[in-house]
Every structure is written in structure tokens, then in C-alpha cells.
Design a protein around this motif. Sequence first.
Motif, mmCIF file in Angstrom:
data_model
loop_
_atom_site.group_PDB
_atom_site.id
_atom_site.type_symbol
_atom_site.label_atom_id
_atom_site.label_comp_id
_atom_site.label_asym_id
_atom_site.label_seq_id
_atom_site.Cartn_x
_atom_site.Cartn_y
_atom_site.Cartn_z
ATOM 1 N N ASN A 122 -6.160 3.419 4.894
ATOM 2 C CA ASN A 122 -5.724 3.013 6.226
ATOM 3 C C ASN A 122 -4.235 3.255 6.457
ATOM 4 O OD1 ASN A 122 -8.294 2.239 6.787
ATOM 5 N ND2 ASN A 122 -7.907 0.047 6.892
ATOM 6 N N GLU A 123 -3.490 3.374 5.359
ATOM 7 C CA GLU A 123 -2.055 3.663 5.455
ATOM 8 C C GLU A 123 -1.771 5.148 5.236
ATOM 9 O OE1 GLU A 123 0.330 1.556 6.242
ATOM 10 O OE2 GLU A 123 -0.981 -0.206 6.390
ATOM 11 N N ILE A 167 -2.277 6.782 2.532
ATOM 12 C CA ILE A 167 -1.704 6.951 1.197
ATOM 13 C C ILE A 167 -2.659 7.737 0.308
ATOM 14 C CG2 ILE A 167 -0.810 5.749 -0.828
ATOM 15 C CD1 ILE A 167 0.852 5.462 1.746
ATOM 16 N N HIS A 213 -2.335 -8.008 2.273
ATOM 17 C CA HIS A 213 -1.896 -6.962 3.197
ATOM 18 C C HIS A 213 -2.860 -6.797 4.369
ATOM 19 C CE1 HIS A 213 1.216 -5.954 0.303
ATOM 20 N NE2 HIS A 213 0.298 -6.048 -0.629
ATOM 21 N N PRO A 230 0.799 -1.233 0.000
ATOM 22 C CA PRO A 230 0.000 0.000 0.000
ATOM 23 C C PRO A 230 0.826 1.275 0.000
ATOM 24 C CG PRO A 230 -0.996 -1.599 1.457
ATOM 25 C CD PRO A 230 0.298 -2.200 1.001
ATOM 26 N N GLN A 231 1.906 1.316 0.787
ATOM 27 C CA GLN A 231 2.700 2.545 0.860
ATOM 28 C C GLN A 231 3.367 2.898 -0.460
ATOM 29 O OE1 GLN A 231 2.975 -0.103 2.817
ATOM 30 N NE2 GLN A 231 5.114 -0.772 3.120
ATOM 31 N N ASP A 251 1.816 5.758 -2.955
ATOM 32 C CA ASP A 251 1.875 7.186 -2.698
ATOM 33 C C ASP A 251 2.344 7.933 -3.938
ATOM 34 O OD1 ASP A 251 1.412 9.311 -0.982
ATOM 35 O OD2 ASP A 251 3.511 9.431 -0.378
#
Length: 339
Positions: A137-138, A140, A190, A112-113, A116
Motif C-alpha cells: 500500500n506504500e 514499497i 500503521h 513501512p517506507q 524499501d
Amino acid sequence: MLFGPFFSVMASPTKVTLQLKWRHQFQFAGYYVAKELGYYRDLGLEVDIVEAVGNDTDSVAKVLDNHAQFGISHSGLLKHRLQGQPVVAMAALMQSSPYCWLVKKHSPIFAPQDFDSKKISSLSASENAELITMLANEGIQPEVVDIGAQEPLAAWIEGRLDAIQVYITNEPYTLAQQGIDYRLVCPKQHGFNVYGDVLFTSQTFLDAQPEVVARFYQASMRGWRYALLNLQHSIALTKRHYAVDKSLQELAFEADQLKPLMMRTGSTLGAMSDARWRLIAELYALDDKPMQEYFRGFMYQPIQQSGMRLSWMFILAIAIILVAVPTYVRLVVQARKSK
């Protein structure tokens, strides 16, 4: 099913509609099987299976408006319930979501990160909530690109998009046919494992017609068990009567991709649990207060009480009497006349 055929003898079939959340394909094969092999008819049901038109995938609205009595949705169905809408989840046919992010094989996106500032296509908050939430949730914030009238897949192939939302049976098949390499980044990988293809009805219809709901559930699960254990037949049936524009190879690819999501070791077909739904609520960051207020009754409990079985057995007994007694009387009269 000894009593099944007597529903058609004793009364005209009950007509109901199943609203799909997409166009006809193997994704809904269990329901096709239940209809074409007579499982619905055996339990006194006449089922109209309606596919989504265009991009209108809102099956919830159609069920709540009584345009359909049953529908197929996703884990976002829980959000509707917690908003006070009377939807009831009957079965989760997929134990994991079939929605994933599609990236190039050599893309630097793995988690997920990594999204960005990457370019993605616009998302439907209702249909693909898990893909959005996985990033949100991250914290991003990818760049959402307006691709106009161009298809997201074409823009992705051209390099205008770094990632697009896909259903694991559709775009991946197209890319495989074209020999284009890709990777999938899926929520399950994830820690965001949610249900997919949730069969549901409305509380209103359940309260009014509990036995119809029970019969539809029973016949549908029977159809899915047959479909998954007899893939060649169910693929051919889907192609012949419903997904006429898809090739047998495309439907077979779809079946191979979806079957592992549906038939998991140690899990009953369509199984749901209170704990899993509560975890999904946490993943979606849904408020706990509505959970306490509205969650009770959200999961359908298949009718197995003796009362309903007695009613079916009563129908069977009456049907046998109506057939057997006149026959017996006629035989007795004929025997007396022959003396």
C-alpha cells in the motif's frame, strides 16, 4: 446449562472436525478447554481437533472439501468469500493480527517506507496477507531473499535478513530465551488493524446443520471464556493433552501475548462488525463489486430465535417425562401393593 447433558441421553453425539491453522499451542486453548471440560459433549458434539501438518496451513480448502466442518483462518477469509467461495465467519477471536515484522533492536526500520530495498524472507500471500499489504500500500518493494533450507530466524540472527515475518508468541520467545534484543513492527501500528484467528464454517454445512453450528459456537465461546479467565488451568490442560512438546513457560508467554488481543475493553469475545470487515476489504484493496454481491451472509448470526430454544426445551421436557413418568408409576404400584 440445564438441557446440555440430555443431548447424550436422547441421541448419539454428532461428530465434527475443527481444522487448526497451525500446530497445537495456547493459540487454540479455548477449543481444547471446550473439549476436555465436556462443553462440546454437553451439547451433543464429539469434536476432533486437528492440527496443521508441516507448512500446510490451508484450513479453508479442508472445510470447503468437507474434510472438516469448522476451521481457523485469518482476515484473508474475506477474500475467499468475495471470490465466491461459501465461507462463513463465526467469530474473530483476535481483534488485532498477531503477525508482525521482526527487526533488530537498533535497526533503522520503524515504518513501512523503511522496508524499501531491505532484505526480507519470502512470505505466504494467503497466511500473512496483512504484512505484504502493509508494504504494498506504500509502494514499497523490499528485496526478497532466498535463504534455502536455512530457517528465517537463523538467517536473521546472522544478519542475512533485515526483517522476517513472525507470530508474536513464537520467535520472540526463542529470542528472549537466548537474550537477543529485537523490535516488532506490526500492521496495527500503521493503520492496518485486521482480525486474527477467525473461526469459520461453510455455508453448505450451516444450511444443512444450523443447530450443530449453533451448539459448536456456544460451546467454543464458553471454552474460550473459561480459558482466558483461568490461564493456569488452561495452560496446564493445553500442555497435558495437546502441546506436549512445549514447556509451561513457553505456553504462559504465549498466553500473556495473546490475551490482550482477545480480551479488549468494550469488545465482546469473538466480536465482529460489518463496518470493520468493510474496512478490512478496503485495506486489502478488494473490489467493491464482489463486496456488494457476496458479502451478505458472510458474518454468522448466532441462533437465538425462540424456535431453536423451544426445540431444546422440548427435548428437555421429553427427557424429564421419560424419566419421571415410569418412576411415578412404579411408586404408585408399590404403594398399592403395600396396602
